[in-house]
Design an enzyme around this catalytic site. Structure first.
Site, short mmCIF file in Angstrom:
data_model
loop_
_atom_site.label_atom_id
_atom_site.label_comp_id
_atom_site.label_asym_id
_atom_site.label_seq_id
_atom_site.Cartn_x
_atom_site.Cartn_y
_atom_site.Cartn_z
N ASP A 1 0.84 -1.21 0.00
CA ASP A 1 0.00 0.00 0.00
C ASP A 1 0.87 1.25 0.00
O ASP A 1 1.18 1.78 1.06
CB ASP A 1 -0.91 -0.02 1.24
CG ASP A 1 -1.94 1.10 1.24
OD1 ASP A 1 -2.22 1.66 0.17
OD2 ASP A 1 -2.46 1.39 2.33
N GLU B 1 -2.46 10.22 -0.85
CA GLU B 1 -3.75 9.53 -0.78
C GLU B 1 -4.11 9.19 0.66
O GLU B 1 -5.28 9.25 1.05
CB GLU B 1 -3.68 8.25 -1.62
CG GLU B 1 -5.02 7.51 -1.75
CD GLU B 1 -5.29 6.50 -0.65
OE1 GLU B 1 -6.43 6.03 -0.52
OE2 GLU B 1 -4.34 6.19 0.11
#
Length: 457
Positions: free
Chosen positions: A292, A326
């Site tokens: 991630d 993000e």
């Protein structure tokens, strides 16, 4: 008559010839991805030489410079950095937490501050604990039973949901809004069960928000590992008067400048139509952000390399975007969409990989029915590679701001059963990414980009 029959024969064979050409191109993409990989090496450097890439950090800056250099080396038509202001939150020294059953008798538990949280006082906080299963429980308890205590949110991810992102979505509100809501009832802090489907000792970070709450009223928030949550819950059942101690030194600074990293191949026939493929370059700081979303970034870079390597010249302009921020702000995705609109750019397709580098299964699609039917008709081309899921659903957070008119948004959908074992935790590290799975994902993305470029009207 013979000429007529021959003409009908050619017309009938036309789709077969086209399909055979597509099969060969997709085969070439997968062969190149599996036999001549670059993404795994890029990911190794991002993970092991740079590490966690929290927005506003030195590591994030190093990742920007590294990925730009790699894109420059691919011989793309343009590579550039797009400035964006991002939040700078720093964790500080490692957090300390323990359960106190009586004076001097304590049990340490693994915790980590949630992203955006304020610090505790220098000496920490110690208070009784009230356990709840969700935000709605606070209203039932009322201020009298919450004030002066630490609220312990202990709603687990729902294990019987096969789609693990649904399980995540079902309980992430307590992490994001838990401190803000508990603060309204006079709590002095919050502890949130980690968003994790297995029992282990890794606390999982993630973003939280105070909304418009004044700084003076903000309370510290931390995640506790699932094993720690089980222990705390069990001890509370035996003795509701136990106390919890938490100390964390995190701090929020002024916004700083960072960048989206962008590279493109100009379209050969319709250069004004843009197709985007991307992932987010930032990560949390506990691990090295391999799944991630280092995986999504290198897969997106691979898409352009694979198409170039196999000799495909896209009709439309193909652009890779490595989005910044993000995790705790979505500033990169919003900035990219803002600039695109200001330049009146026409985006027709965007694909994001932000669900880990596990075995690809298919795509989530945000599109109209005719677009979905077209993409779904390509399923036979993907089935030899065990890609079989084409469904409507959430595409990706960074590309969502581009949503307008008839743009097609897509998200790579890998097998998600192990994803939340690593998500936002210290074990999101390079050794947990399988090279073959990573490259299969890159090839799957490149194949979809090829087909969309060739057939989307």
């Amino acid at each position: 008559m013979r000429k007529l029959i021959f003409l009908v024969f050619l017309i009938a064979l036309g789709p077969v010839f086209g399909q055979n050409k597509d099969e060969k191109q997709i085969r070439a993409i997968y062969d190149t991805a599996l036999l001549d990989a670059k993404g795994y090496d890029w990911l190794e450097y991002l993970s092991n030489q740079i590490g966690g890439r929290l927005s506003g950090s030195l590591n994030a800056e190093m990742a920007v410079n590294y990925t730009k250099k790699q894109l420059d080396s691919l011989g793309l038509d343009n590579v550039w950095l797009q400035p964006v202001m991002v939040p700078k939150w720093v964790r500080g020294t490692p957090e300390i937490a323990y359960i106190e059953t009586s004076p001097g008798k304590t049990t340490n538990v693994p915790v980590c501050a949630l992203g955006g949280s304020v610090a505790t006082p220098a000496t920490g906080i110690k208070a009784q604990v009230v356990e709840v299963q969700g935000l709605e429980d606070l209203e039932k308890l009322g201020r009298e039973k919450v004030e002066g205590k630490i609220v312990f949110y202990n709603r687990p991810m729902q294990a019987n949901l096969i789609q693990t992102f649904e399980a995540y979505g079902g309980c992430v509100d307590q992490r994001y809004s838990g401190a803000m809501e508990a603060g309204k009832y006079g709590a002095v802090g919050v502890i949130v069960r980690s968003m994790n489907l297995r029992l282990d000792d890794y606390p999982h970070a993630g973003a939280m928000s105070y909304g418009d709450m004044p700084e003076s009223q903000r309370i510290p928030a931390a995640a506790i590992s699932t094993n720690g949550a089980e222990l705390l819950s069990g001890m509370l059942k035996l003795n509701p008067d136990i106390r919890f101690y938490l100390k964390q030194t995190c701090r929020q600074y002024e916004d700083v400048k960072s960048y989206n990293v962008i590279g493109e191949i100009k379209g050969s026939e319709r250069p004004d139509e843009i197709m985007v493929v991307g992932g987010h370059l930032d990560s949390w700081d506990l691990g090295d952000g391999a799944h991630d979303d280092g995986a999504g970034c290198v897969q997106s870079m691979e898409v352009l390399r694979l198409l170039k390597k196999t000799g495909y010249k896209p009709k439309r302009t193909l652009r890779v975007v490595l989005f910044m921020n993000e995790e705790n702000g979505l500033r990169g995705g919003n900035k990219y969409a803002e600039v695109a609109r200001a330049k009146n750019e026409k985006h027709v397709f965007a694909l994001e990989s932000d669900a880990g580098g596990f075995t690809p299964r298919g795509f989530n699609l945000e599109c109209n029915d005719s677009q979905y039917n077209l993409i779904n008709s390509w399923k036979p081309l993907f089935e030899p590679y065990l890609i079989h899921l084409f469904r409507k659903g959430h595409s990706g957070a960074d590309i969502r701001p581009l949503k307008e008119n008839d743009i097609v948004l897509a998200g790579l959908m890998p097998d998600s059963q192990r994803y939340f074992d690593h998500h936002h935790a210290a074990n999101d590290t390079f050794e947990h990414v399988n090279k073959r799975e990573l490259q299969l994902g890159a090839a799957t993305m490149a194949s979809l980009v090829y087909l969309v470029d060739k057939y989307l009207k």
